[in-house]
Design a protein around this motif. Structure first.
Motif, PDB file in Angstrom:
ATOM      1  N   GLU A  66       2.031   1.786  -3.456  1.00 50.67           N
ATOM      2  CA  GLU A  66       0.975   2.334  -4.302  1.00 50.67           C
ATOM      3  C   GLU A  66       0.870   3.842  -4.105  1.00 50.67           C
ATOM      4  O   GLU A  66       0.687   4.594  -5.072  1.00 50.67           O
ATOM      5  CB  GLU A  66      -0.361   1.668  -3.970  1.00 50.67           C
ATOM      6  N   THR A  67       0.976   4.274  -2.853  1.00 56.82           N
ATOM      7  CA  THR A  67       0.943   5.707  -2.562  1.00 56.82           C
ATOM      8  C   THR A  67       2.136   6.418  -3.196  1.00 56.82           C
ATOM      9  O   THR A  67       2.004   7.506  -3.768  1.00 56.82           O
ATOM     10  CB  THR A  67       0.939   5.956  -1.042  1.00 56.82           C
TER      11      THR A  67
ATOM     12  N   ILE B  30      -3.852  13.757  -1.809  1.00 56.31           N
ATOM     13  CA  ILE B  30      -3.947  12.344  -1.421  1.00 56.31           C
ATOM     14  C   ILE B  30      -4.453  12.161   0.000  1.00 56.31           C
ATOM     15  O   ILE B  30      -4.922  11.071   0.355  1.00 56.31           O
ATOM     16  CB  ILE B  30      -2.599  11.610  -1.619  1.00 56.31           C
TER      17      ILE B  30
ATOM     18  N   GLN C 273       1.556   6.941  -6.804  1.00 57.58           N
ATOM     19  CA  GLN C 273       0.636   8.044  -7.032  1.00 57.58           C
ATOM     20  C   GLN C 273       1.340   9.389  -6.886  1.00 57.58           C
ATOM     21  O   GLN C 273       1.125  10.315  -7.671  1.00 57.58           O
ATOM     22  CB  GLN C 273      -0.520   7.950  -6.033  1.00 57.58           C
TER      23      GLN C 273
ATOM     24  N   LYS D 148       0.832  -1.212   0.000  1.00 54.28           N
ATOM     25  CA  LYS D 148       0.000   0.000   0.000  1.00 54.28           C
ATOM     26  C   LYS D 148       0.867   1.262   0.000  1.00 54.28           C
ATOM     27  O   LYS D 148       0.548   2.244  -0.673  1.00 54.28           O
ATOM     28  CB  LYS D 148      -0.918  -0.007   1.219  1.00 54.28           C
TER      29      LYS D 148
ATOM     30  N   ASP E 144      -9.966   9.836  -4.729  1.00 52.39           N
ATOM     31  CA  ASP E 144     -10.315   8.561  -5.357  1.00 52.39           C
ATOM     32  C   ASP E 144      -9.127   8.135  -6.213  1.00 52.39           C
ATOM     33  O   ASP E 144      -8.866   8.721  -7.259  1.00 52.39           O
ATOM     34  CB  ASP E 144     -11.571   8.729  -6.216  1.00 52.39           C
ATOM     35  N   ARG E 145      -8.422   7.093  -5.776  1.00 50.52           N
ATOM     36  CA  ARG E 145      -7.193   6.682  -6.468  1.00 50.52           C
ATOM     37  C   ARG E 145      -7.486   6.225  -7.900  1.00 50.52           C
ATOM     38  O   ARG E 145      -6.739   6.545  -8.823  1.00 50.52           O
ATOM     39  CB  ARG E 145      -6.509   5.564  -5.697  1.00 50.52           C
ATOM     40  N   ARG E 146      -8.570   5.503  -8.103  1.00 54.12           N
ATOM     41  CA  ARG E 146      -8.898   5.025  -9.446  1.00 54.12           C
ATOM     42  C   ARG E 146      -9.179   6.194 -10.389  1.00 54.12           C
ATOM     43  O   ARG E 146      -8.692   6.227 -11.521  1.00 54.12           O
ATOM     44  CB  ARG E 146     -10.115   4.088  -9.393  1.00 54.12           C
TER      45      ARG E 146
ATOM     46  N   LEU F  37      -5.945   7.888 -11.283  1.00 52.12           N
ATOM     47  CA  LEU F  37      -5.166   7.131 -12.266  1.00 52.12           C
ATOM     48  C   LEU F  37      -5.742   7.301 -13.669  1.00 52.12           C
ATOM     49  O   LEU F  37      -4.995   7.417 -14.655  1.00 52.12           O
ATOM     50  CB  LEU F  37      -5.126   5.652 -11.883  1.00 52.12           C
TER      51      LEU F  37
END
Length: 253
Positions: free
Chosen positions: A47-48, A69, A51, A44, A75-77, A80
């Protein structure tokens, strides 16, 4: 599986010092650490980090990335998908500029003739996104209206950006044609209402904010200089018309 800071840095292609800095400013603090104090980065965390690097690639400051963030609405999706859109646009722009460079070489060698328009194909028209008055706007009306406006512009395609700029310039030109008439006239008030509606397509400007913006047009010489490019005295005319429009609308409420 958690990994140590050295491996995390190598995977991301950044320095250990950079990760220490992210931790120090609260941008990315590793979830776990070993008993001996080594930082451990989970999937995780990585992933951050990905981003963060996406946002950096698109020119965001670390301070702004942290705000984004850490927002409850992040909303991460969606982020992206937006990154993908902007990177594809960037690739298209680079492809166009490569073609322009190749044609310029041929033009220099006498193989083809390039028009002045062709010489600039591929260049971005992003100047209106670099708002030199953003800080003043934030101080007067807070972050919401400014952030909403910037977010909408950021999501536009290059063609949408050009259309936006042209629509804005059309309103300026229409107002410039009226600048020698009374700002209280029906025609002037209809034209300034178009400006009010245009601004509110991009953000949330109250009548008070609209009136205050008009005052800034004449109080800040940078505004005055840019607006008066469409016609000398336009900034003063808009200031007066915007004040009349805001006051009249408030009386009717």
């Amino acid at each position: 599986m958690a990994i140590k800071i050295k491996e995390a840095a190598e995977l991301a292609g950044i320095s250990i010092r950079t990760l220490h800095h992210y931790d120090h400013i609260g941008l990315l603090s590793p979830t776990h650490s070993t008993e001996s104090g080594y930082r451990l980065y989970t999937d995780k965390d990585m992933e951050t980090l990905q981003q963060i690097l996406f946002f950096k690639e698109l020119g965001f400051s670390l301070k702004r990335i942290k705000e984004i963030i850490n927002s409850p609405s992040f909303d991460r999706r969606e982020a992206l998908q937006l990154h993908r859109k902007r990177l594809l646009e960037k690739r298209d722009q680079l492809d166009q500029m490569i073609v322009t460079v190749e044609k310029t070489i041929q033009h220099m060698e006498g193989e083809i003739h390039m028009s002045n328009k062709e010489k600039f194909e591929g260049f971005r028209f992003d100047e209106f996104k670099k708002d030199p008055y953003e800080q003043e706007a934030r101080e007067r009306w807070g972050d919401q209206a400014v952030d909403e406006s910037k977010a909408k512009v950021y999501k536009m395609s290059p063609q949408e950006q050009r259309n936006f700029t042209e629509n804005m310039n059309e309103i300026y030109r229409a107002l410039a044609d009226l600048r020698h008439t009374s700002p209280a006239s029906e025609e002037s008030q209809k034209a300034i209402e178009e400006w009010y509606r245009f601004l509110n397509k991009m953000g949330s400007y109250s009548l008070d904010a609209f009136k205050g913006l008009g005052q800034m047009y004449v109080q800040d010489e940078r505004f005055t200089k840019n607006i008066d490019q469409f016609g000398e005295g336009l900034a003063q005319f808009m200031c007066e018309a915007m004040a009349i429009y805001a006051d009249n609308k408030k009386k009717r409420k």
